[in-house]
Design an enzyme around this catalytic site. Sequence first.
Site, PDB file in Angstrom:
ATOM      1  N   CYS A 119      10.224   5.683  -9.980  1.00  0.00           N
ATOM      2  CA  CYS A 119       9.621   4.345  -9.954  1.00  0.00           C
ATOM      3  C   CYS A 119       9.523   3.752  -8.550  1.00  0.00           C
ATOM      4  O   CYS A 119      10.350   4.034  -7.687  1.00  0.00           O
ATOM      5  CB  CYS A 119      10.422   3.402 -10.848  1.00  0.00           C
ATOM      6  N   LYS A 121       9.803   2.033  -5.298  1.00  0.00           N
ATOM      7  CA  LYS A 121      10.092   2.356  -3.899  1.00  0.00           C
ATOM      8  C   LYS A 121      10.840   3.668  -3.726  1.00  0.00           C
ATOM      9  O   LYS A 121      11.050   4.119  -2.607  1.00  0.00           O
ATOM     10  CB  LYS A 121      10.917   1.226  -3.243  1.00  0.00           C
ATOM     11  N   GLU A 510       6.432  -8.787  -4.983  1.00  0.00           N
ATOM     12  CA  GLU A 510       5.212  -8.547  -5.746  1.00  0.00           C
ATOM     13  C   GLU A 510       4.819  -9.830  -6.479  1.00  0.00           C
ATOM     14  O   GLU A 510       5.673 -10.598  -6.919  1.00  0.00           O
ATOM     15  CB  GLU A 510       5.428  -7.423  -6.763  1.00  0.00           C
ATOM     16  N   SER A 536       2.030  -5.928  -7.797  1.00  0.00           N
ATOM     17  CA  SER A 536       2.436  -4.795  -8.619  1.00  0.00           C
ATOM     18  C   SER A 536       1.241  -3.882  -8.801  1.00  0.00           C
ATOM     19  O   SER A 536       0.086  -4.324  -8.757  1.00  0.00           O
ATOM     20  CB  SER A 536       2.902  -5.305  -9.988  1.00  0.00           C
TER      21      SER A 536
END
Length: 622
Positions: A119, A121, A510, A536
């Site tokens: 997922c 980063k 985000e 996002s």
Amino acid sequence: MRSDTIKRGDARAPHRSLLRACGLNEQDFDKPFIAIVSSHVDIVPGHVHLNDVAQFVKKCISEAGGIPFIFNTIGICDGIAMGHDGMKYSLPSREIIADSVESMLTAHQFDGMICIPNCDKITPGMLMASVRCNIPTIFVSGGPMEAGHATDGKPLDLITAFAGAAAKINGKISDAELLEIEQNACPTCGSCSGMFTANSMNCLCEAIGIALPGNGTVLATSQYRKTLYKKAAKRIVQMVNESREHNNVERPDGGSKQSGHSAALRSRLSILPRDIITRESVDNAMILDLAMGGSTNTVLHLLAIANEAGLDYSMRRFNELSDQTPNVCKVAPSCDYHIEDVHNSGGIHTILGEVRRGRPGLLNEKVPTVSGKKLGKLIDEYDLRSPKALGEARKMYAVTPSGIKNAKAMSVKSGGPKSPDFQPFDCIRTCEKAYSQTGGLAVLYGNLAPNGSIVKTAGVLPAMLKHTGPAVIFNSEPGAYTGITSGKVKAGDVVVIRFEGPKGGPGMQEMLGPTAAIKGMKLDDSVALITDGRFSGGTAGACIGHISPEAAAGGPIGKLRDGDLIEIDIPNRTLNVKLSDEELQSRPQSEPQSSDSEKLSGCLAKYKVLATSADTGGVLRW
């Protein structure tokens, strides 16, 4: 072997003693040490199953002749961190992950590495570390989540839940409707089911060449992932052994031990991250991203990865590629297709195959990959529409979702048949029938973004490709969400969210909450949003982010006032405020209303001092 540094010679007796305490025996010291870099955490659905994956990979590496060692990185779930101060830690965690992997690899002198990210980063952080350390490396993700479905069969995902929350706040749906969405949007383990940042990055790893075919689209629940993990484990041991042969050719005196070895052979024997991650392969990754309308965050991460590799790569390159790349695939949030549909249509190499057929010469097909084959050869073999497609590829792409809530990872042989209405040639289109003849992302410049900004054009409604409206300004993401859901923002407006860049946030939050709120308020066909923050991968609409320089670095976005007319022209790649240069320059810079920055300590305090704006990838400089 690199690991000989910690296991050979009398001086290393203490080291071997410690290794024996970990379970090693005499024979193990002759074998390559392989790091399994997992990112298992129990609170992230994309990572909750990765301990099982890592243990399976460990078994496979042992069977292949390597000595596997598991270590973990942290992993932040952007969805759970969204809408509160936790989101400020998401982008900084990329640097923490890169630093921690580099530290472990160097301190323990591993010979090779398998990275198991999934997922947000985690994938780019591990990629950055792989380039720094430059040892044989393969990426193999945990796989995407199955899409959810409402009782009426309508597909659901995390973005549906965010939009539903905003709609409920505004009284547009009932408690029962929101609960149904909440209970069904995220049905299994795996990275969230649309073309959000996690899946975008895992797909891009295939185009870069650092992952094997299927990495980005084989579902987390699919039994076929075990086949992928077995291949990766076997291949990483081969790569380490090939690297040893390469070193035997040229070491230890700088000359060639065996002069009969040609440069071509030495190149074939050495496939390291810096051989794979080049300007040409980053171009390939960007072409894929443009072709499938991936997350805008990929731009941020590709710039950071290129920086680690010492490549001269800028945002302007994205527009050059976008002008040549058709948008042949759209996935949620831009439409109702999900990653599982892309997989059943032929996956990433079929998208690349369509680009190759429609735009010959655009892709760099001669770049190396971890498979040992050139990218062009892999497209031949894994493009489902290629006459040379392997039977193995056809078998892989035939695996369908289970449709079972909480299905176990790596357990589903195949679900039921796809709906007879499913059209794979609509999910992945030919270039002639592309959604657009230019890519799904664009970089905009102008007096508001002298160094650039980014928009996901694949998610913008045609009516919003050009938009002019008055600015409604917020100096924080939470303030914007409250303003939008309370009715402060009207049709025709341009929402401005500033002081949310890497330095200003700090952490570059985000903006999924505000963008989902615009959608939930039914304003996505009449309201645009611009920010020095980011979005996002689940964001759709006329949402322009990464404005550089950011407000905290003195960027023009910090000089805007409520009511200023913002002019967005996506086809012509411009973002401007309708003010003369003189007036814009003469205005004082705004200050963030919050004094939170004065209270910063620890991780965020360090990050704020070192972070650069988004046009550099938000990398740290000191």
